[in-house]
Motif scaffolding. Structure first.
Motif, PDB file in Angstrom:
ATOM      1  N   ARG A  44      -9.376  33.011  32.060  1.00 29.81           N
ATOM      2  CA  ARG A  44      -9.782  32.647  30.935  1.00 29.81           C
ATOM      3  C   ARG A  44     -10.175  31.928  30.428  1.00 29.81           C
ATOM      4  O   ARG A  44     -10.132  30.517  30.796  1.00 29.81           O
TER       5      ARG A  44
ATOM      6  N   TYR B 207      -2.234  43.362  26.685  1.00 33.06           N
ATOM      7  CA  TYR B 207      -2.780  42.812  26.412  1.00 33.06           C
ATOM      8  C   TYR B 207      -1.818  42.630  24.907  1.00 33.06           C
ATOM      9  O   TYR B 207      -1.485  43.631  24.798  1.00 33.06           O
TER      10      TYR B 207
ATOM     11  N   ARG C  39       1.476  46.180  22.663  1.00 31.23           N
ATOM     12  CA  ARG C  39      -0.115  45.893  23.429  1.00 31.23           C
ATOM     13  C   ARG C  39      -1.119  47.047  23.912  1.00 31.23           C
ATOM     14  O   ARG C  39      -0.867  48.481  24.140  1.00 31.23           O
TER      15      ARG C  39
ATOM     16  N   ILE D 106     -11.462  39.499  22.765  1.00 34.43           N
ATOM     17  CA  ILE D 106     -11.273  39.426  24.320  1.00 34.43           C
ATOM     18  C   ILE D 106     -11.881  40.352  24.870  1.00 34.43           C
ATOM     19  O   ILE D 106     -12.173  41.717  24.924  1.00 34.43           O
TER      20      ILE D 106
ATOM     21  N   SER E 256     -11.865  37.134  29.730  1.00 31.62           N
ATOM     22  CA  SER E 256     -10.789  37.203  30.454  1.00 31.62           C
ATOM     23  C   SER E 256     -10.551  38.245  32.290  1.00 31.62           C
ATOM     24  O   SER E 256     -10.718  39.471  31.713  1.00 31.62           O
TER      25      SER E 256
ATOM     26  N   SER F  94      -8.520  41.355  18.531  1.00 36.14           N
ATOM     27  CA  SER F  94      -6.663  40.781  18.180  1.00 36.14           C
ATOM     28  C   SER F  94      -6.561  41.017  16.239  1.00 36.14           C
ATOM     29  O   SER F  94      -8.048  40.427  15.949  1.00 36.14           O
TER      30      SER F  94
END
Length: 523
Positions: A502, A320, A365, A305, A517, A299
């Motif tokens: 998560r 996401y 996303r 993730i 995740s 991110s």
């Protein structure tokens, strides 16, 4: 512009001062034509083509296969091979070479492939004499109207004595890359449209390529491509940099003919049949069968993730939401032959593909589409970026990124990462539980654990959605790897709905790992 003989003669007979007066006018008339030959072909030429194409109605390409080729099955088409000695640039002893794919089977529409040589651009002509046809009975003169289905690029990455295949374009907008000690696995695409929607997916297609003839000694190759589909056109530039990790710098300019429900940018396509978190539904001597085992997302805030892939019983789409992502990719983290036992496919050598954005991509996303598949012949995993604001019809939409094909040094978080996720019936049970529940084991490894004091006990921080209940969590040292193992026991409330989990490791207020995740698909 061409002057007739009488015009040239008349000009030469004029007085000097008159010729000087006429000359600027003549040059002004000639400049547009001189300019076309004086400037090298570049991305702007393709972008102009894409813009003009978007302003016209889409024309569906037709198959041009004669019966001799159209009636061949997959294995028969595989027997048609390009003769290596016919490779483009081989006799010039240039660092790169091009070889070509013959039309056939699903590839029944020709591509136009051009070579850029300085200020000259010319088409590379198809010649059936450049191919071996194996046991297939064909009449070469009937094949002369065909074209190429695609092409591949060769460059020495494993040894200086041999030019390895490092990149191929074949089918729709699909392409695949290879670095050192890698074998083909997952693919990238130019564009994905409406993937996973009930309305059906649209598959844009590269229709024409321009390849820049490399100079002696260079280590990069530039390729341009024109994309076309019912609702979109696009100009692409690929700068190929082969090596231990092969990199491709991608520049894109898209134009929409009409609005698109879902635009998937920098798409990656892979296969997942079964793995450490999902046993095979049928007898299979191979413990794991997959080109990729997880989706990794970095991110823009620094969080990493990891989502292990699954082969669901029905279509599964998750995403996401991010702002200016640092990267994402479909990764093959398990590099042990013992995990696969497949001497043909060598899944442990299949590359990871990592998308690294250039500039700010804004809000959007990373979406993951997982499709049920009964065998390993289908690509059932797709990941891509969906911008929050869709491009406007007729207006240019620009995007740039680097695509890395990696193996041993693939992109990972700096602290620690998930090495495996295992699932099974929980053997632990408390007296107040109605069932044992589902057991999940998550292993973490990474350099951060070497710095921990022997007295530090990492804590597992786990959350679960409303369709599940977390029955138990504990973290223990994994003496075999030097990492830590998080053990979970969960229960599903409704079998026909998924469960989202998560989890990550921390010590006090310090995060020690990426975020695991996971989704338990509906039964």
């Amino acid at each position: 512009m061409h002057l007739t003989l009488s015009q040239r003669t008349s000009l030469s007979r004029m007085p000097a001062r008159v010729r000087l007066a006429v000359l600027p006018v003549t040059l002004a008339l000639l400049l547009p034509f001189i300019g076309n030959n004086a400037f090298a072909f570049d991305f702007n030429n393709v972008a102009k083509r894409a813009k003009e194409l978007a302003a016209t109605s889409y024309v569906k390409p037709k198959s041009n296969l004669p019966k001799e080729i159209a009636n061949l099955d997959y294995e028969q088409c595989k027997a048609i091979r390009f003769k290596p000695e016919k490779s483009l640039w081989r006799h010039q002893k240039l660092p790169f070479e091009l070889a070509f794919f013959h039309e056939g089977y699903a590839f029944d529409q020709p591509l136009k492939i051009n070579e850029i040589n300085g200020q000259n651009v010319h088409e590379i002509r198809f010649d059936p004499n450049d191919f071996e046809f194996g046991d297939n009975k064909v009449v070469l003169r009937k094949l002369r109207a065909l074209g190429f289905a695609g092409f591949r690029v060769h460059y020495p990455v494993n040894t200086a004595k041999y030019k390895d295949e490092v990149l191929s374009f074949l089918g729709a907008s699909y392409f695949r890359g290879l670095g050192k000690d890698q074998t083909y696995g997952l693919s990238a695409r130019g564009l994905a449209i409406d993937t996973g929607l009930s309305s059906g997916e649209e598959f844009p297609r590269f229709t024409e390529f321009w390849v820049d003839r490399p100079a002696a000694g260079v280590k990069e190759l530039t390729i341009y491509a024109l994309l076309d589909s019912p609702r979109a056109t696009g100009a692409y530039r690929f700068v190929l940099k082969p090596g231990v990790d092969t990199a491709i710098d991608v520049k894109v300019q898209l134009y929409l003919r009409e609005n698109v429900s879902k635009l998937g940018l920098a798409p990656l396509t892979s296969m997942y049949l079964h793995g450490d978190n999902q046993r095979s539904a049928h007898e299979d001597f191979r413990p794991e069968v997959h080109d990729s085992d997880g989706l990794s997302v970095a991110s823009g805030t620094g969080e990493w993730i990891w989502r292990p892939l699954v082969n669901p019983k029905r279509l599964l789409v998750t995403s996401y939401a991010l702002s200016n992502p640092a990267g994402f990719g479909l990764m093959q983290r398990d590099r042990n032959f013992a995990s696969y036992q497949d001497l043909g496919s060598r899944f442990e050598k299949h590359p990871s593909a990592w998308v690294e954005p250039k500039g700010n991509w804004g809000n959007g996303r990373v979406e993951l589409v997982q499709i049920p598949t009964p065998d390993d012949t289908n690509d059932n995993i797709v990941a891509y970026w969906v911008p929050e604001t869709a491009p406007k019809v007729g207006q240019p939409f620009n995007l740039e990124y680097t695509l890395l094909w990696q193996k041993d040094a693939d992109k990972r978080p700096p602290l620690s990462w998930v090495t495996q996720t295992r699932r099974g019936q929980s053997v632990q049970k408390k007296s107040d539980d109605n069932s044992n529940g589902i057991g999940l084991i998550v292993d973490f490894e990474g350099p951060v654990f070497k710095k921990l004091s022997g007295k530090v006990q990492p804590e597992g921080v786990v959350s679960i959605d409303d369709n599940g209940k977390l029955l138990d969590t504990k973290v223990i040292r994994n003496d075999a790897t030097g990492g830590w193992r998080m053990i979970l026991r969960v229960r599903r409330n409704e079998d026909n709905k998924p469960v989202e989990l998560r989890g990550f490791l921390r010590s006090g207020s310090t995060t020690l790992s990426e975020t695991w995740s996971y989704i338990l698909p509906p039964n």
